[in-house]
Design an enzyme around this catalytic site. Structure first.
Site, PDB file in Angstrom:
ATOM      1  N   GLU A 174       0.898  -1.153  -0.011  1.00  0.00           N
ATOM      2  CA  GLU A 174       0.074  -0.035  -0.149  1.00  0.00           C
ATOM      3  C   GLU A 174       0.791   1.171  -0.034  1.00  0.00           C
ATOM      4  O   GLU A 174       0.964   2.117   0.819  1.00  0.00           O
ATOM      5  CB  GLU A 174      -0.888   0.003   1.069  1.00  0.00           C
ATOM      6  CG  GLU A 174      -1.959  -1.169   0.936  1.00  0.00           C
ATOM      7  CD  GLU A 174      -2.953  -1.533   2.286  1.00  0.00           C
ATOM      8  OE1 GLU A 174      -2.885  -0.752   3.085  1.00  0.00           O
ATOM      9  OE2 GLU A 174      -3.548  -2.343   2.260  1.00  0.00           O
ATOM     10  N   HIS A 377     -17.791 -10.352   6.128  1.00  0.00           N
ATOM     11  CA  HIS A 377     -16.436  -9.655   6.137  1.00  0.00           C
ATOM     12  C   HIS A 377     -15.644 -10.331   7.256  1.00  0.00           C
ATOM     13  O   HIS A 377     -16.287 -10.652   8.554  1.00  0.00           O
ATOM     14  CB  HIS A 377     -16.678  -8.160   6.785  1.00  0.00           C
ATOM     15  CG  HIS A 377     -15.226  -7.554   6.937  1.00  0.00           C
ATOM     16  ND1 HIS A 377     -14.857  -6.932   8.218  1.00  0.00           N
ATOM     17  CD2 HIS A 377     -14.468  -7.395   5.922  1.00  0.00           C
ATOM     18  CE1 HIS A 377     -13.573  -6.441   8.037  1.00  0.00           C
ATOM     19  NE2 HIS A 377     -13.240  -6.604   6.705  1.00  0.00           N
ATOM     20  N   HIS A 378     -14.511 -10.829   7.069  1.00  0.00           N
ATOM     21  CA  HIS A 378     -13.506 -11.639   8.085  1.00  0.00           C
ATOM     22  C   HIS A 378     -12.333 -10.791   8.219  1.00  0.00           C
ATOM     23  O   HIS A 378     -11.354 -11.027   7.471  1.00  0.00           O
ATOM     24  CB  HIS A 378     -13.316 -12.909   7.740  1.00  0.00           C
ATOM     25  CG  HIS A 378     -14.375 -13.776   7.799  1.00  0.00           C
ATOM     26  ND1 HIS A 378     -14.410 -15.304   7.333  1.00  0.00           N
ATOM     27  CD2 HIS A 378     -15.513 -13.833   8.426  1.00  0.00           C
ATOM     28  CE1 HIS A 378     -15.500 -15.923   7.767  1.00  0.00           C
ATOM     29  NE2 HIS A 378     -16.232 -15.174   8.583  1.00  0.00           N
ATOM     30  N   GLU A 379     -12.109  -9.952   9.089  1.00  0.00           N
ATOM     31  CA  GLU A 379     -11.051  -9.234   9.317  1.00  0.00           C
ATOM     32  C   GLU A 379     -10.291  -9.989  10.563  1.00  0.00           C
ATOM     33  O   GLU A 379     -10.619 -10.574  11.437  1.00  0.00           O
ATOM     34  CB  GLU A 379     -11.245  -7.900   9.890  1.00  0.00           C
ATOM     35  CG  GLU A 379      -9.812  -7.104  10.491  1.00  0.00           C
ATOM     36  CD  GLU A 379      -8.744  -7.072   9.305  1.00  0.00           C
ATOM     37  OE1 GLU A 379      -7.691  -7.416   9.356  1.00  0.00           O
ATOM     38  OE2 GLU A 379      -8.965  -6.582   8.078  1.00  0.00           O
ATOM     39  N   HIS A 453      -8.372  -8.608   0.938  1.00  0.00           N
ATOM     40  CA  HIS A 453      -7.669  -7.522   1.363  1.00  0.00           C
ATOM     41  C   HIS A 453      -6.457  -7.719   2.078  1.00  0.00           C
ATOM     42  O   HIS A 453      -6.367  -8.632   2.992  1.00  0.00           O
ATOM     43  CB  HIS A 453      -8.459  -6.363   2.142  1.00  0.00           C
ATOM     44  CG  HIS A 453      -9.334  -5.893   1.028  1.00  0.00           C
ATOM     45  ND1 HIS A 453      -9.577  -4.301   1.027  1.00  0.00           N
ATOM     46  CD2 HIS A 453     -10.340  -6.171   0.228  1.00  0.00           C
ATOM     47  CE1 HIS A 453     -10.441  -4.087   0.118  1.00  0.00           C
ATOM     48  NE2 HIS A 453     -10.978  -5.153  -0.468  1.00  0.00           N
ATOM     49  N   GLU A 454      -5.207  -6.633   1.882  1.00  0.00           N
ATOM     50  CA  GLU A 454      -4.092  -6.961   2.391  1.00  0.00           C
ATOM     51  C   GLU A 454      -3.592  -8.329   2.212  1.00  0.00           C
ATOM     52  O   GLU A 454      -2.991  -9.210   2.739  1.00  0.00           O
ATOM     53  CB  GLU A 454      -4.028  -6.741   4.008  1.00  0.00           C
ATOM     54  CG  GLU A 454      -4.386  -5.446   4.524  1.00  0.00           C
ATOM     55  CD  GLU A 454      -5.926  -5.273   4.591  1.00  0.00           C
ATOM     56  OE1 GLU A 454      -6.149  -4.142   4.207  1.00  0.00           O
ATOM     57  OE2 GLU A 454      -6.607  -5.994   4.987  1.00  0.00           O
ATOM     58  N   GLU A 472      -7.276  -6.543  -2.856  1.00  0.00           N
ATOM     59  CA  GLU A 472      -6.703  -5.260  -2.729  1.00  0.00           C
ATOM     60  C   GLU A 472      -5.323  -5.047  -3.385  1.00  0.00           C
ATOM     61  O   GLU A 472      -5.261  -5.131  -4.407  1.00  0.00           O
ATOM     62  CB  GLU A 472      -6.980  -4.874  -1.257  1.00  0.00           C
ATOM     63  CG  GLU A 472      -6.905  -3.188  -1.093  1.00  0.00           C
ATOM     64  CD  GLU A 472      -6.634  -3.013   0.250  1.00  0.00           C
ATOM     65  OE1 GLU A 472      -6.803  -1.869   0.941  1.00  0.00           O
ATOM     66  OE2 GLU A 472      -5.990  -3.808   1.332  1.00  0.00           O
ATOM     67  N   GLU A 478      -9.362   3.904   0.519  1.00  0.00           N
ATOM     68  CA  GLU A 478      -9.555   4.193   2.018  1.00  0.00           C
ATOM     69  C   GLU A 478      -8.436   5.410   2.271  1.00  0.00           C
ATOM     70  O   GLU A 478      -8.539   6.189   3.229  1.00  0.00           O
ATOM     71  CB  GLU A 478      -9.277   3.313   2.979  1.00  0.00           C
ATOM     72  CG  GLU A 478      -8.205   2.239   2.807  1.00  0.00           C
ATOM     73  CD  GLU A 478      -7.996   1.442   1.922  1.00  0.00           C
ATOM     74  OE1 GLU A 478      -7.254   0.437   2.087  1.00  0.00           O
ATOM     75  OE2 GLU A 478      -8.799   1.402   0.744  1.00  0.00           O
TER      76      GLU A 478
END
Length: 676
Positions: A174, A377-379, A453-454, A472, A478
């Site tokens: 990022e 969503h699974h963070e 993501h990440e 991502e 963001e």
């Protein structure tokens, strides 16, 4: 497989039947590229020419292993040649039908160590680039080996400019790109894109990254780039069991940036789909969600009086999605674990326990009645072991409630991901690569798609596992909420020729409240409203988010209409014009449809370019619905100034694209019926 297949088997030269040749060569189907492999002074080398231009000067090949000396190669033998020309169909994608037209050369390198005694190398040459991989088929079945070095090199010739950022940064991928003399590259992530004084554009990457560490490229200050693999904590690069093959190392080659963007080499070097029936349970589409409001600090991920993921708020988004034709609603912050420093305490996340104000069965029932799906969503906070322990239960909970798409997240500094032994791992080492693919495979069994993501970077595995729908892996939207600075206008003109060469990106476009009550330029979105619309065409993903708040869309229904109209699945895509870092123009035709869409974006400079419309169907008439920067628009002072107009066009027409500083143009070309 679509029947238009031609397999032409060429000559085969066995090393046991005759002395090993000093040099073996093959050419691409149009004869433009030539690749040769040889052994010189104990080194295995390959080189590539495009016509009379040397693209890759003689460069090393091979791996090294723990427990044995550095190998010396003595011969190239067992050459086999194969020509392939087939067409296959993507279940979803930027292009429905993909032609795979390449010539293959496979050889065996004879070395003087046990593990490098017989190394297979497979080269595939396409007209727009090539790929190669190592095949260690001679290593005995079940024998464990440790790779300690990858000697693969890419030696360029002449002066090149590069778009890159420093590899191994704590924020993973990022970062903003910088443009420098390519000789200044120290350690760069791929895709790594170069522009040469010889008129060629190159991009280095890899394909089919399975059970192997991600490759970065290390520069030597003189135009040579060597493979640098993210290691295990003990310094070993990869831990394999024989026999095995490596990922493909790839180089795209073209005379324009658009040739790179429109290449399908990465997909062609991956294996066919393991999910032939996926279109029965996953379809591309657009979504809204409880996400941007948290980035704006209007609500929170954590529990409490401002908790965003509460049942009433989710139903409000579902109502909005149903009213305007969106397929899904993403909800972040629904599960226990968000309170406090969740990044530092990712091992506290539960993937089955919701906060009391979030009623999963009621929300999914409500959505189903309105034709809108919940996007899960699974963070993980980078706590991979905690997630792995709960993975099956978390997936089943969603499957039981009709959730068929999950966004996963791994927000943690690279190099600090703790594995099962308590050691710290890089975000894209072999440990993480294994984990991410395992998540995708287990999700597929329950007919669930994954948006990571990440992530570990995309290498075309969406062909083999098409439930891996997006990722991502770059500086996304963001950063325009809280970045300091936020993404500059040129970022959008670099991404199509760097990060986007890897595959789809969940950039989350469509911010309408750009000025944000006069917020400082470098702390808000640095674009015009027209650019936000154009992003839906320029940046490909089969899932596209309308990222802003519902009330901001309803305040500007004219501009919102383009987001409602633009599809997320395409018959074909064309990069029409581009100068990396300055501007880009992309056109896409919806899957199975007659319309076309175009997106154009410029950097901080105002720009007027003329675009031929010869991509439209000859003899047909279209209504061009044009969303453009209004007179006086400027990303710095007047970002929301937008004009919407219509005109009739055909394939013989030209269009002038007037873009303000930081601006763009978005166009729908609506196919008109026959005149009466």
């Amino acid at each position: 497989m679509i029947p238009r297949t031609s397999l032409l088997f060429g000559l085969s030269m066995l090393a046991i039947a005759s002395p090993a040749a000093a040099r073996e060569c093959t050419k691409s189907p149009d004869k433009r590229l030539e690749l040769c492999v040889s052994v010189v002074n104990g080194e295995a080398l390959y080189e590539v020419k495009r016509g009379d231009v040397t693209v890759i000067a003689p460069s090393r090949l091979g791996l090294r292993f723990a427990g044995e000396a550095d190998p010396r190669f003595t011969a190239v033998g067992n050459a086999k040649r194969l020509s392939v020309d087939t067409t296959w169909e993507q279940p979803w994608g930027e292009q429905r039908l993909i032609r795979d037209n390449h010539n293959e050369l496979s050889v065996t390198l004879a070395g003087d160590t046990a593990l490098n005694k017989a190394v297979g190398v497979i080269f595939r040459l396409f007209d727009d680039g090539f790929g190669f991989r190592y095949d260690y088929a001679a290593i005995p079945n079940g024998k464990a080996v440790s790779i300690t070095a990858d000697d693969t090199q890419f030696r360029t010739v002449g002066a090149y400019q590069a778009w890159w950022y420093q590899g191994l940064g704590q924020e993973r991928d990022e970062y903003l790109y910088t443009q420098t003399d390519a000789r200044r590259i120290t350690l760069a992530e791929t895709p790594l894109t170069l522009k040469g004084d010889n008129g060629l554009y190159l991009s280095f990457h890899e394909a089919a990254l399975v059970d192997f560490p991600s490759m970065l490229l290390e520069g030597n200050g003189a135009g040579t780039y060597g493979a640098w693999l993210m290691p295990w904590p003990d310094g070993v690069l990869a831990k394999k069991t024989g026999p095995f093959a490596t990922p493909w190392r790839t180089v795209l080659i073209g005379e324009t940036p658009g040739v790179l963007a429109d290449s399908r080499i990465t997909l062609n070097l991956n294996e066919p789909s393991q999910l032939p029936g996926i279109r029965k349970w996953f379809k591309p589409g657009k979504y809204v969600g409880i996400w941007w409001e948290m980035h704006l600090e209007k609500s929170t991920w954590g529990s409490g009086p401002t908790h965003g993921a509460n049942t009433a708020n989710v139903k409000r988004y579902i109502d909005f999605a149903a009213k305007y034709g969106f397929d899904g609603v993403l909800v972040e912050g629904w599960n226990k674990g968000w309170d406090g420093d969740w990044i530092a305490n990712g091992d506290k996340f539960s993937f089955t326990e919701a906060y009391p104000d979030f009623d999963l069965p009621e929300i999914t029932r409500y959505g189903k009645a309105k034709g809108v799906k919940l996007i899960g969503h699974h963070e993980t906070g980078g706590a991979i072991e905690n997630y792995a322990r709960q993975l099956d239960a978390g997936l089943k909970l969603y499957a039981d409630n009709g959730v068929s798409l999950i966004k996963t997240g791994y927000v943690r500094h690279s190099g600090t991901i703790v594995d099962g032994e308590g050691e710290q791992q890089w975000f894209a080492g072999q440990y993480a690569v294994r984990h991410h693919l395992e998540v995708v495979k287990r999700a597929a069994k329950l007919h669930i798609a994954i948006n990571t993501h990440e992530p570990v970077k995309d290498t075309g595995l969406r062909r083999t596992w098409p439930n891996w729908v997006s990722r991502e892996g770059a500086r996304g939207q963001e950063f325009n909420a809280w970045g300091n600075p936020t993404n500059p206008p040129e970022h959008m003109t670099i991404l199509p020729f760097t990060r986007m060469l890897a595959g789809p990106m969940d950039f989350t476009p469509g911010i309408f409240d750009i000025a944000r009550s006069g917020k400082e330029l470098t702390r808000r979105v640095q674009s015009t409203l027209a650019t936000q619309l154009a992003e839906y065409v320029v940046l490909y993903s089969p899932i596209q988010m309308a990222a802003d708040l519902p009330e901001n869309y309803e305040a500007q229904p004219g501009a919102f209409q383009f987001i409602r109209d633009v599809p997320a699945d395409w018959e074909q895509s064309k990069t029409l014009q581009s100068v990396i870092g300055d501007y880009v123009v992309v056109a896409r035709q919806p899957r199975g449809g007659g319309d076309w869409y175009m997106g154009a974006i410029t950097d901080e400079e105002a720009r007027k370019i003329t675009q031929r419309l010869d991509f439209l169907a000859p003899g047909k008439q279209y209504e061009a619905q044009i969303y453009a920067d209004a007179p006086g628009a400027d990303y710095r002072t007047n970002p929301s100034a937008l004009t919407i107009r219509k005109r009739k066009v055909t394939s013989t027409d030209d269009l002038d694209l007037d873009m303000a500083p930081g601006g763009g143009v978005a166009i729908r070309f609506k196919l008109l019926g026959p005149r009466r």
